[in-house]
Design a protein around this motif. Structure first.
Motif, short mmCIF file in Angstrom:
data_model
loop_
_atom_site.label_atom_id
_atom_site.label_comp_id
_atom_site.label_asym_id
_atom_site.label_seq_id
_atom_site.Cartn_x
_atom_site.Cartn_y
_atom_site.Cartn_z
N PRO A 151 5.08 14.38 -0.15
CA PRO A 151 4.98 13.24 0.79
C PRO A 151 3.87 12.27 0.34
CG PRO A 151 5.10 15.31 1.99
CD PRO A 151 4.90 15.67 0.53
N ILE A 152 4.11 10.99 0.52
CA ILE A 152 3.09 10.01 0.19
C ILE A 152 1.88 10.23 1.10
CG2 ILE A 152 4.08 8.29 1.78
CD1 ILE A 152 2.36 7.48 -1.57
N PRO A 153 0.66 10.24 0.57
CA PRO A 153 -0.51 10.32 1.44
C PRO A 153 -0.47 9.21 2.49
CG PRO A 153 -1.16 10.65 -0.84
CD PRO A 153 0.29 10.24 -0.86
N LEU A 154 -0.91 9.50 3.69
CA LEU A 154 -0.86 8.52 4.76
C LEU A 154 -1.55 7.23 4.37
CD1 LEU A 154 -1.65 10.78 7.85
CD2 LEU A 154 0.59 9.93 7.12
N PHE A 155 -0.93 6.11 4.69
CA PHE A 155 -1.59 4.82 4.49
C PHE A 155 -1.24 3.88 5.63
CE2 PHE A 155 2.42 4.20 2.07
CZ PHE A 155 2.88 3.01 2.63
N VAL A 156 -2.16 2.98 5.91
CA VAL A 156 -1.96 1.91 6.89
C VAL A 156 -2.44 0.62 6.23
CG1 VAL A 156 -2.49 1.02 9.18
CG2 VAL A 156 -2.38 3.51 8.80
N MET A 157 -1.52 -0.31 6.00
CA MET A 157 -1.83 -1.56 5.32
C MET A 157 -1.46 -2.74 6.19
SD MET A 157 -0.38 -0.70 1.50
CE MET A 157 -0.92 0.74 0.59
N LYS A 158 -2.27 -3.79 6.15
CA LYS A 158 -1.98 -5.00 6.91
C LYS A 158 -1.61 -6.12 5.94
CE LYS A 158 -3.70 -7.96 10.62
NZ LYS A 158 -4.83 -8.26 11.53
N GLY A 159 -0.39 -6.63 6.09
CA GLY A 159 0.10 -7.66 5.18
C GLY A 159 -0.43 -9.04 5.52
N ILE A 160 -0.17 -9.96 4.61
CA ILE A 160 -0.57 -11.35 4.86
C ILE A 160 0.19 -11.93 6.05
CG2 ILE A 160 1.11 -12.46 3.34
CD1 ILE A 160 -1.19 -14.32 2.42
N ASP A 161 1.30 -11.26 6.43
CA ASP A 161 2.08 -11.66 7.60
C ASP A 161 1.50 -11.11 8.89
OD1 ASP A 161 2.60 -9.02 7.11
OD2 ASP A 161 4.78 -9.19 7.21
N ASP A 162 0.33 -10.44 8.79
CA ASP A 162 -0.35 -9.81 9.93
C ASP A 162 0.40 -8.61 10.49
OD1 ASP A 162 -2.62 -11.43 9.90
OD2 ASP A 162 -1.67 -12.96 11.14
N LYS A 163 1.45 -8.18 9.82
CA LYS A 163 2.18 -6.99 10.24
C LYS A 163 1.49 -5.76 9.67
CE LYS A 163 6.74 -4.78 10.00
NZ LYS A 163 8.15 -4.93 9.54
N VAL A 164 1.44 -4.68 10.44
CA VAL A 164 0.85 -3.43 9.99
C VAL A 164 1.94 -2.54 9.41
CG1 VAL A 164 -0.38 -1.34 10.69
CG2 VAL A 164 -1.04 -3.56 11.65
N TYR A 165 1.75 -2.07 8.19
CA TYR A 165 2.70 -1.21 7.50
C TYR A 165 2.13 0.20 7.44
CZ TYR A 165 4.94 -5.58 6.16
OH TYR A 165 5.57 -6.81 6.19
N ARG A 166 2.70 1.08 8.26
CA ARG A 166 2.27 2.49 8.30
C ARG A 166 3.28 3.33 7.54
NH1 ARG A 166 -1.51 3.32 12.44
NH2 ARG A 166 -1.76 1.50 13.80
N SER A 167 2.78 4.21 6.69
CA SER A 167 3.69 5.04 5.90
C SER A 167 4.62 5.85 6.79
CB SER A 167 2.89 5.97 4.98
OG SER A 167 1.96 6.75 5.72
N THR A 168 4.13 6.30 7.94
CA THR A 168 4.96 7.10 8.82
C THR A 168 6.07 6.29 9.48
OG1 THR A 168 3.31 6.75 10.56
CG2 THR A 168 3.16 8.81 9.32
N ASP A 169 5.88 4.97 9.57
CA ASP A 169 6.89 4.12 10.20
C ASP A 169 7.93 3.59 9.20
OD1 ASP A 169 5.54 4.42 12.58
OD2 ASP A 169 4.43 2.53 12.39
N LEU A 170 7.70 3.83 7.93
CA LEU A 170 8.55 3.26 6.89
C LEU A 170 9.65 4.20 6.43
CD1 LEU A 170 5.86 1.43 4.73
CD2 LEU A 170 7.30 0.48 6.54
N LYS A 171 9.69 5.40 7.02
CA LYS A 171 10.75 6.34 6.63
C LYS A 171 12.11 5.75 6.99
CE LYS A 171 8.05 10.59 6.98
NZ LYS A 171 7.93 11.93 7.59
N GLY A 172 13.09 6.01 6.13
CA GLY A 172 14.39 5.38 6.26
C GLY A 172 14.55 4.21 5.33
N HIS A 173 13.44 3.77 4.71
CA HIS A 173 13.45 2.68 3.73
C HIS A 173 12.96 3.19 2.38
CE1 HIS A 173 13.90 -0.53 6.82
NE2 HIS A 173 13.14 0.27 7.56
N VAL A 174 13.46 2.60 1.32
CA VAL A 174 12.82 2.75 0.02
C VAL A 174 11.64 1.79 0.00
CG1 VAL A 174 13.06 2.46 -2.47
CG2 VAL A 174 14.95 3.40 -1.14
N VAL A 175 10.47 2.30 -0.39
CA VAL A 175 9.25 1.50 -0.39
C VAL A 175 8.65 1.50 -1.78
CG1 VAL A 175 6.94 1.23 0.61
CG2 VAL A 175 8.80 2.14 2.02
N ILE A 176 8.22 0.34 -2.23
CA ILE A 176 7.51 0.23 -3.51
C ILE A 176 6.11 -0.32 -3.23
CG2 ILE A 176 7.41 -0.84 -5.78
CD1 ILE A 176 10.37 -1.09 -5.78
#
Length: 248
Positions: A114-139
């Protein structure tokens, strides 16, 4: 294009002992500067014993022997140094006063895990949490900067060509790790379209994931597991991996 190896090292120990903080300045050969500040609120762990030490004990060590110890950040899911580990310096470090950054490719996240947990905030001000991205391919793509030698038309076009067939409203999610500020990135986006959602001020994720080459790519499958860790600009390998995980 050949990839760029990043070697970060500490060129000085600024012993600001007279007041409340100690600092070390981190400088890379690419000119990237980071300052590490340690104060009474900082969690410090002795790497040798695994035990936490007090700030006063740390101050005493640094006062007694400023070049005798090296502190290494421990990064949390936000890419922040939530704690530091301290270890004795090597003979070479003591002699040269250069303290290398401890990047260790053997500690990179492993394929299939499993990818180590991460929480990133994009320039769009959206928060990208690894746990919320399941179901998508992520790069996760690691660029450092949107200027040469890290970025240019060749890199942009090659990466965009690889991921374009898989991007849709519910498809592949592409996040770009950059050291630049939101304002600096916005200036670039005014003149060009980027093949990823930029994550401003996120260079510390390079350290969290032990990224030693630029560019590098972590491909995460729909189950949240690491499908590949591509070191360097091997776009053929990246394309093959994305094709495989997108079918599953």
């Amino acid at each position: 294009m050949k990839h760029v190896s990043i070697v970060v090292f500490i060129t000085a120990v600024q012993a600001l002992i007279c007041f409340s903080t100690l600092a070390q300045v981190v400088v890379s050969k690419a000119g990237i500067r980071q300052e590490v500040r340690i104060d009474e609120s900082t969690k410090i762990v002795d790497k040798t014993t695994g035990k936490q030490i007090s700030y006063q004990a740390y101050r005493q060590l640094m006062q007694k022997d400023p070049y005798g110890y090296h502190v290494m950040p421990v990064f949390d899911e936000y890419g922040k140094a939530s704690a530091y580990m301290i270890r004795p310096t090597t003979a070479e470090e003591r002699e040269t006063h250069i303290f290398y950054n401890e990047l260790d490719p053997t500690l990179q996240p492993k394929v299939g895990e499993p990818i180590p947990l991460f929480v990133m905030k994009g320039i769009d001000d959206k928060v990208y949490r690894s746990t919320d991205l399941k179901g998508h391919v992520v790069i996760l793509s690691f660029w450092v900067s949107l200027s040469k030698p890290f970025w240019g038309p060749s890199q942009a076009n090659q990466f965009a060509d690889v991921i374009r067939p898989y991007q849709s409203d519910n498809g592949l999610i592409s996040l770009g790790i950059l050291r630049e500020s939101k304002e600096e990135i916005a200036n670039v986006m005014a003149t060009q379209t980027l093949p990823f959602m930029p994550i401003p001020d996120s260079y510390s994720f390079n350290r969290k994931f032990q990224v030693a080459s630029i560019p590098s790519f972590i491909v995460i499958d729909k189950a949240g597991n690491i499908a590949a860790f591509v070191n360097g600009s091997d776009y053929d390998q990246l394309k093959q991996v994305i094709q495989h995980v997108s079918r599953n």
